[in-house]
Design an enzyme around this catalytic site. Structure first.
Site, PDB file in Angstrom:
ATOM      1  N   THR A  49       1.081  -1.425   0.396  1.00  0.00           N
ATOM      2  CA  THR A  49      -0.480  -0.227  -0.382  1.00  0.00           C
ATOM      3  C   THR A  49       0.753   1.639  -0.382  1.00  0.00           C
ATOM      4  O   THR A  49       1.297   1.587   1.319  1.00  0.00           O
ATOM      5  CB  THR A  49      -0.730   0.176   1.118  1.00  0.00           C
ATOM      6  OG1 THR A  49      -0.621   0.405   2.449  1.00  0.00           O
ATOM      7  CG2 THR A  49      -1.979  -1.038   1.257  1.00  0.00           C
ATOM      8  N   ASN A  51       2.090   4.826   1.713  1.00  0.00           N
ATOM      9  CA  ASN A  51       0.164   5.840   1.699  1.00  0.00           C
ATOM     10  C   ASN A  51       0.851   7.384   1.519  1.00  0.00           C
ATOM     11  O   ASN A  51       2.011   7.300   0.811  1.00  0.00           O
ATOM     12  CB  ASN A  51       1.511   5.234   3.505  1.00  0.00           C
ATOM     13  CG  ASN A  51       1.290   3.809   4.152  1.00  0.00           C
ATOM     14  OD1 ASN A  51       1.588   3.239   3.223  1.00  0.00           O
ATOM     15  ND2 ASN A  51       0.601   4.374   4.914  1.00  0.00           N
ATOM     16  N   GLU A 141      -4.237   4.845   3.006  1.00  0.00           N
ATOM     17  CA  GLU A 141      -3.750   3.404   1.561  1.00  0.00           C
ATOM     18  C   GLU A 141      -3.713   3.226   0.799  1.00  0.00           C
ATOM     19  O   GLU A 141      -4.576   2.776   0.912  1.00  0.00           O
ATOM     20  CB  GLU A 141      -2.729   2.790   3.064  1.00  0.00           C
ATOM     21  CG  GLU A 141      -3.530   1.520   3.690  1.00  0.00           C
ATOM     22  CD  GLU A 141      -2.741   0.904   4.411  1.00  0.00           C
ATOM     23  OE1 GLU A 141      -1.660   0.195   4.374  1.00  0.00           O
ATOM     24  OE2 GLU A 141      -3.076   0.746   5.666  1.00  0.00           O
TER      25      GLU A 141
HETATM   26  P1  ADP Z   1       5.178   0.760   3.663  1.00  0.00           P
HETATM   27  O1  ADP Z   1       4.792  -0.186   5.418  1.00  0.00           O
HETATM   28  O2  ADP Z   1       6.356   2.004   3.508  1.00  0.00           O
HETATM   29  O3  ADP Z   1       4.208   1.213   3.041  1.00  0.00           O
HETATM   30  P2  ADP Z   1       4.379  -1.419   2.013  1.00  0.00           P
HETATM   31  O4  ADP Z   1       4.821  -2.699   2.959  1.00  0.00           O
HETATM   32  O5  ADP Z   1       3.208  -1.017   2.584  1.00  0.00           O
HETATM   33  O6  ADP Z   1       5.368  -0.505   2.665  1.00  0.00           O
HETATM   34  O7  ADP Z   1       4.686  -1.306   0.572  1.00  0.00           O
HETATM   35  C1  ADP Z   1       4.378  -0.206  -0.152  1.00  0.00           C
HETATM   36  C2  ADP Z   1       4.829   0.776  -1.286  1.00  0.00           C
HETATM   37  O8  ADP Z   1       5.524  -0.492  -2.397  1.00  0.00           O
HETATM   38  C3  ADP Z   1       4.691   1.698  -2.214  1.00  0.00           C
HETATM   39  O9  ADP Z   1       4.850   2.578  -1.467  1.00  0.00           O
HETATM   40  C4  ADP Z   1       5.029   1.343  -2.851  1.00  0.00           C
HETATM   41  O10 ADP Z   1       6.500   2.408  -3.159  1.00  0.00           O
HETATM   42  C5  ADP Z   1       5.544   0.066  -3.178  1.00  0.00           C
HETATM   43  N1  ADP Z   1       4.796  -0.676  -4.317  1.00  0.00           N
HETATM   44  C6  ADP Z   1       5.016  -1.472  -5.478  1.00  0.00           C
HETATM   45  N2  ADP Z   1       3.717  -1.885  -5.741  1.00  0.00           N
HETATM   46  C7  ADP Z   1       3.115  -1.338  -5.418  1.00  0.00           C
HETATM   47  C8  ADP Z   1       1.235  -1.489  -5.663  1.00  0.00           C
HETATM   48  N3  ADP Z   1       0.869  -2.039  -6.381  1.00  0.00           N
HETATM   49  N4  ADP Z   1       0.504  -0.221  -5.081  1.00  0.00           N
HETATM   50  C9  ADP Z   1       1.303   0.248  -3.798  1.00  0.00           C
HETATM   51  N5  ADP Z   1       2.598   0.512  -3.072  1.00  0.00           N
HETATM   52  C10 ADP Z   1       3.057  -0.435  -4.333  1.00  0.00           C
HETATM   53  N1  RBF Z   2      -7.117  -2.867   8.054  1.00  0.00           N
HETATM   54  C1  RBF Z   2      -7.971  -3.108   9.212  1.00  0.00           C
HETATM   55  O1  RBF Z   2      -7.884  -3.194   9.815  1.00  0.00           O
HETATM   56  N2  RBF Z   2      -9.872  -3.315   9.152  1.00  0.00           N
HETATM   57  C2  RBF Z   2     -10.036  -3.580   7.298  1.00  0.00           C
HETATM   58  O2  RBF Z   2     -10.933  -3.393   7.492  1.00  0.00           O
HETATM   59  C3  RBF Z   2      -8.595  -2.771   6.877  1.00  0.00           C
HETATM   60  N3  RBF Z   2      -8.977  -3.274   4.659  1.00  0.00           N
HETATM   61  C4  RBF Z   2      -8.253  -2.879   4.891  1.00  0.00           C
HETATM   62  C5  RBF Z   2      -8.493  -2.780   2.923  1.00  0.00           C
HETATM   63  C6  RBF Z   2      -7.714  -2.765   1.681  1.00  0.00           C
HETATM   64  C7  RBF Z   2      -8.222  -2.198   0.357  1.00  0.00           C
HETATM   65  C8  RBF Z   2      -6.700  -1.991   2.407  1.00  0.00           C
HETATM   66  C9  RBF Z   2      -5.635  -1.746   0.805  1.00  0.00           C
HETATM   67  C10 RBF Z   2      -6.156  -2.098   2.991  1.00  0.00           C
HETATM   68  C11 RBF Z   2      -6.821  -1.898   4.279  1.00  0.00           C
HETATM   69  N4  RBF Z   2      -6.685  -2.311   6.161  1.00  0.00           N
HETATM   70  C12 RBF Z   2      -7.597  -2.730   6.714  1.00  0.00           C
HETATM   71  C13 RBF Z   2      -5.230  -1.843   6.413  1.00  0.00           C
HETATM   72  C14 RBF Z   2      -4.539  -3.356   6.780  1.00  0.00           C
HETATM   73  O3  RBF Z   2      -4.131  -3.498   7.835  1.00  0.00           O
HETATM   74  C15 RBF Z   2      -2.373  -2.847   6.223  1.00  0.00           C
HETATM   75  O4  RBF Z   2      -2.831  -2.719   4.664  1.00  0.00           O
HETATM   76  C16 RBF Z   2      -2.015  -3.663   6.562  1.00  0.00           C
HETATM   77  O5  RBF Z   2      -0.600  -2.783   6.423  1.00  0.00           O
HETATM   78  C17 RBF Z   2      -2.297  -5.543   5.857  1.00  0.00           C
HETATM   79  O6  RBF Z   2      -1.293  -5.760   6.448  1.00  0.00           O
HETATM   80 MG    MG Z   3       2.076   0.892   3.009  1.00  0.00          MG
END
Ligand code: ADP
Ligand code: RBF
Ligand code: MG
Length: 222
Positions: A49, A51, A141
């Site tokens: 995700t 952020n 995110e």
């Molecule tokens: P963080 O805790 O730093 O957000 P994540 O495990 O959520 O780490 O990874 C997020 C990062 O992964 C994004 O900031 C982006 O650089 C990269 N990324 C790669 N593919 C995707 C995708 N399909 N959607 C969102 N982020 C992506």
């Molecule tokens: N976190 C929650 O605690 N409850 C949720 O219902 C929830 N829904 C999510 C739905 C989407 C589409 C996304 C992208 C994230 C959601 N998350 C939710 C956040 C999730 O806990 C977070 O992305 C974690 O980092 C996944 O491990």
């Molecule tokens: Mg993230």
């Protein structure tokens, strides 16, 4: 109070809202630079995700927005070295754009190589406190529905949010959370694939529709 689910009992519809297109208060806009999140390994779960900072000054509607899952379109201006980046030179020739250089010469790959262009992707996102993790601050995110060749931290990202999917929930385990997010992705893809929901400006690897997504690809401010 948030609801805790052990299993997904209710069948979930995959198409939300009428075929005729988004309805007020949507589309809602949000933009910013991709920042580091909580580092919880969302990527390892297959749902990275991107952020964005939650900033009430630039995103006035966010303070009153219901916490939960939303869907819509994201645009990213990826820098030239990024494997998924696009430069201005790859825009459709003379298709209603005024991107000529100040001296009036048409764009060329050489002059525009470093001028990155916003590209549009479908997305699903969460705005809220992530009850499963009990965050104390609200996060935004975005899971972009595309497989990228590299990360894109610090990239400029814009969002046009077109609808609400569900409230955020607590879960008895990570598997149940991930399963619900998978369904959210399906809902977003299917709901966005309709003509009146698809940007006329074109989507990476996808079709053109009739929805006005001009703001997503606009250069500079406004
Ligand atoms: P963080 O805790 O730093 O957000 P994540 O495990 O959520 O780490 O990874 C997020 C990062 O992964 C994004 O900031 C982006 O650089 C990269 N990324 C790669 N593919 C995707 C995708 N399909 N959607 C969102 N982020 C992506
Ligand atoms: N976190 C929650 O605690 N409850 C949720 O219902 C929830 N829904 C999510 C739905 C989407 C589409 C996304 C992208 C994230 C959601 N998350 C939710 C956040 C999730 O806990 C977070 O992305 C974690 O980092 C996944 O491990
Ligand atoms: Mg993230």
């Amino acid at each position: 109070m948030t609801e805790t689910t052990t299993t997904t009992t209710e069948p979930r519809p995959r198409i939300l809202y009428p075929d005729s297109g988004p309805e007020p208060p949507y589309p809602l806009r949000m933009e910013g630079t991709v920042i580091s999140g909580f580092g919880r390994g969302s990527k390892e779960l297959g749902i990275p995700t991107a952020n964005l900072p939650v900033d009430a000054a630039t995103t006035p509607w966010i303070a009153d927005a219901r916490s939960g899952v939303y869907f819509g379109w994201a645009s990213l201006a990826l820098p030239a070295p990024h494997p998924d980046s696009a430069t201005a030179s790859s825009s459709p020739p003379n298709s209603n754009n005024n991107n000529n250089n100040t001296n009036g010469t048409p764009s060329s790959p050489q002059t525009d190589a470093t001028q990155t262009q916003f590209q549009i992707y479908p997305m699903v996102m969460s705005i809220g406190y992530n009850p499963f993790y009990k965050n104390s601050v609200r996060s935004a995110e975005v899971h972009v529905l595309h497989s990228f060749g590299a990360d894109f931290y610090d990239a400029p990202m814009r969002l046009l949010i077109l609808g609400f999917v569900r409230d955020e929930r607590d879960y008895s385990g990570l598997d149940a959370l991930v399963e619900d997010i998978r369904i959210d992705c399906d809902v977003a893809r299917q709901s966005l694939s309709r003509e009146a929901w698809t940007p006329a400006q074109g989507v990476v690897g996808g079709a053109r529709g009739t929805f006005d997504g001009a703001w997503l690809v606009r250069r500079g401010e406004e």
